[in-house]
Structures are given as C-alpha cells and as structure tokens.
Motif scaffolding. Structure first.
Motif, PDB file in Angstrom:
ATOM      1  N   ALA A  11      63.153  47.460  79.820  1.00 40.05           N
ATOM      2  CA  ALA A  11      62.422  46.908  79.658  1.00 40.05           C
ATOM      3  C   ALA A  11      62.528  45.905  78.785  1.00 40.05           C
ATOM      4  O   ALA A  11      60.831  45.074  78.891  1.00 40.05           O
ATOM      5  CB  ALA A  11      62.308  48.143  79.177  1.00 40.05           C
ATOM      6  N   GLN A  12      63.342  45.843  78.101  1.00 40.79           N
ATOM      7  CA  GLN A  12      62.911  44.625  76.740  1.00 40.79           C
ATOM      8  C   GLN A  12      62.564  43.346  77.702  1.00 40.79           C
ATOM      9  O   GLN A  12      62.267  41.993  77.094  1.00 40.79           O
ATOM     10  CB  GLN A  12      64.348  44.664  75.578  1.00 40.79           C
ATOM     11  CG  GLN A  12      65.717  44.283  75.922  1.00 40.79           C
ATOM     12  CD  GLN A  12      66.146  42.641  76.529  1.00 40.79           C
ATOM     13  OE1 GLN A  12      65.340  41.282  75.742  1.00 40.79           O
ATOM     14  NE2 GLN A  12      66.602  42.684  77.274  1.00 40.79           N
ATOM     15  N   GLY A  13      63.762  42.875  78.766  1.00 43.36           N
ATOM     16  CA  GLY A  13      63.833  42.069  79.713  1.00 43.36           C
ATOM     17  C   GLY A  13      62.514  41.687  80.383  1.00 43.36           C
ATOM     18  O   GLY A  13      62.579  40.643  80.184  1.00 43.36           O
ATOM     19  N   GLU A  14      62.134  42.954  80.805  1.00 40.74           N
ATOM     20  CA  GLU A  14      60.818  42.631  81.485  1.00 40.74           C
ATOM     21  C   GLU A  14      59.422  42.048  80.087  1.00 40.74           C
ATOM     22  O   GLU A  14      58.471  41.135  80.478  1.00 40.74           O
ATOM     23  CB  GLU A  14      60.008  43.727  82.192  1.00 40.74           C
ATOM     24  CG  GLU A  14      60.775  44.393  83.240  1.00 40.74           C
ATOM     25  CD  GLU A  14      60.605  42.648  84.280  1.00 40.74           C
ATOM     26  OE1 GLU A  14      59.676  42.864  84.700  1.00 40.74           O
ATOM     27  OE2 GLU A  14      61.785  42.336  84.624  1.00 40.74           O
ATOM     28  N   LEU A  15      59.408  42.472  79.117  1.00 36.14           N
ATOM     29  CA  LEU A  15      58.679  42.348  77.881  1.00 36.14           C
ATOM     30  C   LEU A  15      58.496  40.687  77.520  1.00 36.14           C
ATOM     31  O   LEU A  15      57.946  40.553  77.137  1.00 36.14           O
ATOM     32  CB  LEU A  15      58.541  43.145  76.709  1.00 36.14           C
ATOM     33  CG  LEU A  15      57.924  44.957  77.340  1.00 36.14           C
ATOM     34  CD1 LEU A  15      58.798  45.808  76.316  1.00 36.14           C
ATOM     35  CD2 LEU A  15      56.893  44.663  77.262  1.00 36.14           C
ATOM     36  N   GLY A  16      59.882  40.823  77.082  1.00 34.80           N
ATOM     37  CA  GLY A  16      60.065  39.232  76.699  1.00 34.80           C
ATOM     38  C   GLY A  16      59.709  39.285  74.977  1.00 34.80           C
ATOM     39  O   GLY A  16      60.007  40.316  74.806  1.00 34.80           O
ATOM     40  N   ASP A  17      59.666  38.057  74.746  1.00 37.01           N
ATOM     41  CA  ASP A  17      59.456  38.291  73.719  1.00 37.01           C
ATOM     42  C   ASP A  17      58.675  39.011  73.089  1.00 37.01           C
ATOM     43  O   ASP A  17      57.275  39.241  72.762  1.00 37.01           O
ATOM     44  CB  ASP A  17      58.817  36.922  72.883  1.00 37.01           C
ATOM     45  CG  ASP A  17      59.899  35.495  73.343  1.00 37.01           C
ATOM     46  OD1 ASP A  17      61.157  36.047  72.947  1.00 37.01           O
ATOM     47  OD2 ASP A  17      59.401  34.530  73.812  1.00 37.01           O
ATOM     48  N   ILE A  18      59.555  40.070  71.827  1.00 35.81           N
ATOM     49  CA  ILE A  18      58.530  41.189  71.406  1.00 35.81           C
ATOM     50  C   ILE A  18      58.472  40.261  70.283  1.00 35.81           C
ATOM     51  O   ILE A  18      58.843  40.093  69.548  1.00 35.81           O
ATOM     52  CB  ILE A  18      59.904  42.663  70.854  1.00 35.81           C
ATOM     53  CG1 ILE A  18      59.731  43.148  72.275  1.00 35.81           C
ATOM     54  CG2 ILE A  18      58.498  43.475  70.377  1.00 35.81           C
ATOM     55  CD1 ILE A  18      60.884  43.719  73.071  1.00 35.81           C
ATOM     56  N   VAL A  19      56.963  41.182  69.362  1.00 36.66           N
ATOM     57  CA  VAL A  19      56.529  40.433  67.984  1.00 36.66           C
ATOM     58  C   VAL A  19      55.993  40.705  67.515  1.00 36.66           C
ATOM     59  O   VAL A  19      55.798  41.734  65.945  1.00 36.66           O
ATOM     60  CB  VAL A  19      55.528  39.707  68.600  1.00 36.66           C
ATOM     61  CG1 VAL A  19      55.890  38.598  69.510  1.00 36.66           C
ATOM     62  CG2 VAL A  19      54.230  39.891  69.307  1.00 36.66           C
ATOM     63  N   TYR A  20      56.096  42.540  67.879  1.00 37.77           N
ATOM     64  CA  TYR A  20      55.233  43.933  66.814  1.00 37.77           C
ATOM     65  C   TYR A  20      55.205  45.527  68.137  1.00 37.77           C
ATOM     66  O   TYR A  20      55.342  45.654  69.035  1.00 37.77           O
ATOM     67  CB  TYR A  20      54.038  43.555  66.619  1.00 37.77           C
ATOM     68  CG  TYR A  20      53.039  44.330  66.186  1.00 37.77           C
ATOM     69  CD1 TYR A  20      53.587  45.546  64.547  1.00 37.77           C
ATOM     70  CD2 TYR A  20      52.255  45.701  65.848  1.00 37.77           C
ATOM     71  CE1 TYR A  20      52.990  46.297  63.584  1.00 37.77           C
ATOM     72  CE2 TYR A  20      50.930  46.421  66.246  1.00 37.77           C
ATOM     73  CZ  TYR A  20      51.888  46.753  64.288  1.00 37.77           C
ATOM     74  OH  TYR A  20      51.289  48.004  63.584  1.00 37.77           O
ATOM     75  N   ASN A  28      59.798  44.811  60.595  1.00 37.92           N
ATOM     76  CA  ASN A  28      59.618  42.778  60.216  1.00 37.92           C
ATOM     77  C   ASN A  28      60.746  41.914  60.829  1.00 37.92           C
ATOM     78  O   ASN A  28      59.778  40.643  61.462  1.00 37.92           O
ATOM     79  CB  ASN A  28      59.710  42.222  58.414  1.00 37.92           C
ATOM     80  CG  ASN A  28      58.579  42.954  57.723  1.00 37.92           C
ATOM     81  OD1 ASN A  28      57.627  42.921  57.860  1.00 37.92           O
ATOM     82  ND2 ASN A  28      59.153  43.888  56.931  1.00 37.92           N
ATOM     83  N   ALA A  29      61.753  42.958  61.943  1.00 39.44           N
ATOM     84  CA  ALA A  29      62.386  41.760  62.767  1.00 39.44           C
ATOM     85  C   ALA A  29      62.238  42.707  64.400  1.00 39.44           C
ATOM     86  O   ALA A  29      62.896  43.529  64.396  1.00 39.44           O
ATOM     87  CB  ALA A  29      63.196  42.641  62.296  1.00 39.44           C
ATOM     88  N   PRO A  30      61.044  42.870  64.935  1.00 37.92           N
ATOM     89  CA  PRO A  30      61.459  43.300  66.418  1.00 37.92           C
ATOM     90  C   PRO A  30      61.303  43.316  67.096  1.00 37.92           C
ATOM     91  O   PRO A  30      62.231  43.640  68.191  1.00 37.92           O
ATOM     92  CB  PRO A  30      59.061  43.392  66.238  1.00 37.92           C
ATOM     93  CG  PRO A  30      58.989  42.035  65.684  1.00 37.92           C
ATOM     94  CD  PRO A  30      59.492  42.381  64.480  1.00 37.92           C
ATOM     95  N   GLU A  31      61.938  41.678  66.596  1.00 40.27           N
ATOM     96  CA  GLU A  31      63.148  41.570  68.077  1.00 40.27           C
ATOM     97  C   GLU A  31      64.265  41.603  68.176  1.00 40.27           C
ATOM     98  O   GLU A  31      65.264  40.826  69.042  1.00 40.27           O
ATOM     99  CB  GLU A  31      63.138  39.876  67.835  1.00 40.27           C
ATOM    100  CG  GLU A  31      63.618  39.267  66.059  1.00 40.27           C
ATOM    101  CD  GLU A  31      62.753  39.671  65.299  1.00 40.27           C
ATOM    102  OE1 GLU A  31      61.700  39.626  64.699  1.00 40.27           O
ATOM    103  OE2 GLU A  31      63.845  38.159  63.969  1.00 40.27           O
ATOM    104  N   ILE A  32      65.082  42.364  67.582  1.00 38.66           N
ATOM    105  CA  ILE A  32      65.702  43.082  67.187  1.00 38.66           C
ATOM    106  C   ILE A  32      66.195  43.577  68.158  1.00 38.66           C
ATOM    107  O   ILE A  32      66.747  43.952  69.052  1.00 38.66           O
ATOM    108  CB  ILE A  32      66.246  44.439  66.273  1.00 38.66           C
ATOM    109  CG1 ILE A  32      66.174  43.489  64.568  1.00 38.66           C
ATOM    110  CG2 ILE A  32      67.381  44.748  66.705  1.00 38.66           C
ATOM    111  CD1 ILE A  32      66.160  44.457  63.375  1.00 38.66           C
ATOM    112  N   VAL A  33      65.155  44.323  69.001  1.00 39.85           N
ATOM    113  CA  VAL A  33      64.804  45.373  70.514  1.00 39.85           C
ATOM    114  C   VAL A  33      65.424  44.267  71.279  1.00 39.85           C
ATOM    115  O   VAL A  33      65.796  44.469  72.921  1.00 39.85           O
ATOM    116  CB  VAL A  33      63.238  45.941  70.407  1.00 39.85           C
ATOM    117  CG1 VAL A  33      63.920  46.489  72.031  1.00 39.85           C
ATOM    118  CG2 VAL A  33      63.240  46.640  69.972  1.00 39.85           C
ATOM    119  N   ASN A  34      64.885  42.829  71.736  1.00 38.66           N
ATOM    120  CA  ASN A  34      65.201  42.101  72.225  1.00 38.66           C
ATOM    121  C   ASN A  34      66.175  41.793  72.110  1.00 38.66           C
ATOM    122  O   ASN A  34      67.315  41.466  73.501  1.00 38.66           O
ATOM    123  CB  ASN A  34      64.167  40.999  72.143  1.00 38.66           C
ATOM    124  CG  ASN A  34      63.306  41.292  72.746  1.00 38.66           C
ATOM    125  OD1 ASN A  34      62.565  40.243  71.841  1.00 38.66           O
ATOM    126  ND2 ASN A  34      62.790  41.276  74.239  1.00 38.66           N
TER     127      ASN A  34
END
Lengths: 124, 358
Positions: A31-40, A85-91
C-alpha cells in the motif's frame, strides 16, 4: 514485497497485529509503495469507536488520497502521534514505526475474518 | 488499441520506474519518488523522457500562412531557429491544444500534447490550405527534457555547440552525444535547460551519455508525477486539467500569446467578443490552509455556494504548502481573496495568491 507472517491483513491493504484484546493497525508495504510519498495522515481521536471495514481516517499521498479501513470493530485506545508531523515514517517502516492506531477489539471473533499472510499474498 | 512504448521503455523498467499508461504510452510516473525527483530538478538536474509528445511538421510555400491561421500567437514574428508558445482554438475560442511552434527554416514544427496528437492532426488536416504539406512525425522522434541549474553544464560536455549562445525559446540543430538533434532552450519546469529532439533509433545511447556526463551533478531520471508538480509551481497550464475546449486562452491567463491584432485566425472573432464583453472568470492560483491536497475536480465555494472547480492541485515541495488552480469569477480571482475547497465531505479554507507560486 514484504508481507510478514505474524500479521493479519485486509483486502484493502491494512495489516493488523493481535496483542490480546488490542489490535495494532497500519498499512502494508504494498500500500505504501502504491501510494508513494505520503504527506498527511488523518487519524481519529482516542476514544473514537470504529467499525470493521469502515473508514477510520484518510491518507494523503502526493499522487492520490485514500481512505483507511478498520480491520476490526472497537474503540481507538491509542494513535501514533508521530505521524502527524512525520507521515513519511509510513513509507520507511510500514510494519514498525509506521503503525497508525490501536483498537480495543469489541468482538474477538472478528479476528477470524481477517486474511492470513498466505491469503493476502494470494491477492497478488 | 495497443499501448505504445517509447524508445526508452526498457531503460525505465531497468531503473525500477513505476510505469503507467498515459496518452496511449507506457510512461514512467516516478522512479525514486515524486518529492525527491521534484527537488532534484529544482536543485541540480533531471531528465524526462517525453517522447510521447506529438510532432507535426508543416512545410511548403504557404506554411507560415497555414500556421498563423490555426494558431493564436503570431508565427510571423519567429526568426529561423526560434520557438514560440502558442495554442490552437476552435471557432468559439475554446482550446484545441497548447503547443510549441518551431521555425526550422524550410518548415514549421508543431510540438503538441501526447493525448491530443491524433485530434490535433485531424484538426490541422481539416484546415489545410493548398500549397502546404503536413506530416505527423511523432513516432520517429525521441524527446528528452534535461532541466535544472546543472543541465547546461552537463549537456555542454556532450557537444561542440556553444549552449550558452542559445537564448530562452531559441534552438539550434547540431550534434550532441554524437547524434544530430534539435537542441531547444525550452522546458516545462521553469528551470534552465533544454529539450532535445532526435531520431528514436538513438534513444538509449543519448540517454546513457547524458547520465554519464551528469553523474558528477547527481543527475536523476524524473517521471510524469514530478513533471506535473514542477509545472504547477510555475503555473504552466496542463491541457485536460486547466485548459480544454470549454476554456478560452484569455481566461486561462494566456492573453500574452493571444495576438488578436495579427491576421485572421480560427477563433479570433469569438475571442475578440469575449475580450470586449470582459472576462467572467479567470484561472487563479490558491494556497490551501492545512494539509489537504486539492485535486482536479474538487469544488471551490464561497459562503456555501459553488463558485468554481479545482483544475490542478498538488503539494508544492518548494513551498511545503498545498497549492492549486481554479477558474473563479473575476471578482473572486484577486490575490488575498478567500474561498473554501470542498472534498470528501470536508471544507477547508484557501487563499488566492499571486502566480507563479514559485
């Protein structure tokens, strides 16, 4: 694709880790790969009641926005406030630091409806 | 219909690009990630495979008359080796496509949007005048855009042509990486750089040579995802989002390419009337307060009334804000004005800002 054996899954690409009556929820590596950069990531407040297969939040990625679905019903007892503040942790770490919410399960039998690792792999 | 591949399809696959179908081609939407690619172009340099773009050549003794009949900018102002941003309009002033017109001496080259190549070619053929020949050469041409501050230095390593002598919106024909090509000082990012047009047989070789030369500048391949956010920060219109047959160039902010005083052209009558009547709406830029990314189709409201629709939106990696474009009633389109964006049952405030955003 990383699909840990010790987790349960939904067809909407959430994972669930069962810890007694608490279910930890996140999204899968796929899922994270399909979404790409998560910002929020919009998460519910602690105390919110969620229902299995119903939306509990939204995730804004650069490419698209999508809903997050609860694997089981119950009460949200904790959210991962680091993601605000750091949603990119999910990526970076979808199964670890990128967990999203903890649900106190209201009907333990719902766990049986979740997909096993093998079931989830079978979706691809 | 079979999905087409550019001459660099295998290269993109090897690089691990995420491929999507776009305008009938498999195209890379991202390699390392849209944000990282966006920042790379704004800080050093990136390479875009934009071979899906359409190329249409118009030649013959009346080629200029033909080009000026179908486009809204004045191609008569072009010197040989000069390029111009322009558009084609329908009779009612709606936009057929936006494009670049290159004056190549013995002919004009029109570079059009990939998704419109077929439609544009038919439109041009329908308005063909005696004494011109028209050819769609899209399938034979590879187009690479090398964009960013380091792009000129990188490409200079590969050519004897003095690139510093090519001014913005001029081009030259010469050899680069041993390959004859058009070297055009144009782009869709707002950064210095060039667009290169050459025979598709040389695709991989030219690509590899550019990456060898660019290694010391940390050059990277850039997908369509970052191409979109880069162009939006500069408020460059995207056909199908910000402009289409239901919008006219005046309200889109393209009055500067709409030369109503040149010889007659398709759409001129309608555009004159629109101008005289005064614009009812304008394409305005806005910033969203908060973390929702505005997206194409979201509604724009004022006091609970729908006053427009978002045409384009993105997270701006440079501003670290969510930005977008929307057609708004002229009185609402001024910087400082506030509106609301509604999506997925939520309403968030937004403020009209000056453009370009970056």
């Amino acid at each position: 694709m990383n699909i840990p054996e010790n987790l349960k899954y939904t067809k909407d690409h959430e994972w669930a880790r069962i810890e007694g009556s608490i279910v930890v929820v996140g999204i899968t590596d796929y899922a994270q790969g399909e979404l790409g950069d998560i910002v929020y990531i919009e998460l519910p407040a602690v105390g919110t009641r969620v229902s299995a297969s119903q939306g509990f939040g939204t995730i804004e990625a650069v490419k698209a926005v999508s809903d997050l679905f609860a694997p089981v019903s119950g009460e949200v007892v904790e959210i991962n406030s680091k993601l605000e503040n750091a949603p990119e942790i999910v990526n970076d770490d979808p199964y670890g630091e990128g967990w999203m919410i903890k649900i106190k399960i209201s009907d333990p039998k719902e766990v049986d409806t979740l997909l096993s690792e093998a079931d989830y792999k079978g979706l691809f | 219909m079979e999905v087409k591949k550019t001459g660099l399809y295998e290269v993109h696959r090897r690089l691990g690009a995420k491929m999507v179908e776009f305008a009938g081609y498999y195209m890379p939407i991202q390699y390392s990630g849209i944000l990282e690619e966006h920042k790379r172009v704004r800080t050093t340099a990136g390479v875009f495979d934009v071979s899906h773009m359409g190329e249409i050549e118009i030649r013959g003794p009346r080629a200029l008359e033909m080009v000026n009949r179908i486009t809204i900018n004045d191609a008569g102002k072009l010197s040989v080796n000069q390029a111009q941003y322009s558009a084609m309009c329908y009779e009612d002033g709606g936009i057929v496509d936006d494009l670049l017109v290159y004056h190549r001496g013995d002919h004009y080259l029109l570079v059009v949007n990939a998704s419109n190549t077929g439609k544009d070619f038919e439109w041009i053929m329908r308005h063909k005048i005696p004494g011109v020949e028209i050819e769609n050469t899209s399938e034979r041409i590879t187009q690479l855009a090398v964009q960013g501050k380091a792009a000129p230095a990188i490409l200079q390593k590969l050519t004897d042509v003095d690139l510093s002598q090519i001014k913005s919106y001029w081009f030259t024909e010469g050899k680069l990486a041993g390959t004859p090509m058009i070297i055009s000082a144009t782009g869709y990012t707002g950064e210095p750089g060039f667009e290169l047009y050459f025979d598709h047989a040389h695709s991989e070789n030219v690509w590899n040579r550019i990456f060898e030369a660019g290694k010391e500048f940390a050059i990277a391949p850039i997908g369509l995802g970052a191409r979109d956010s880069l162009r939006l920060e500069k408020k460059y219109c995207l056909y199908g989002n910000d402009i289409d047959q239901t919008t006219n160039p005046l309200e889109a902010g393209l009055g500067w390419i709409t030369k109503l005083d040149k010889s007659d052209f398709i759409g001129r009558e309608a555009l004159l009337k629109i101008k005289e009547a005064g614009l009812k709406r304008k394409l305005a830029g806005f910033e969203v307060e908060g973390k929702m990314i505005p997206r194409h189709g979201y509604s724009v409201q004022k006091y609970g009334q729908v006053v427009g629709q978002v045409t384009s939106g993105a997270f701006s990696p440079v501003l670290e804000k969510n930005i977008g474009l929307a057609y708004l009633k002229t009185e609402l389109a001024n910087p400082g004005e506030t509106v609301e964006i509604e999506a997925r049952g939520k309403v968030v405030p937004a403020k009209i800002v000056k453009t370009p955003f970056v």
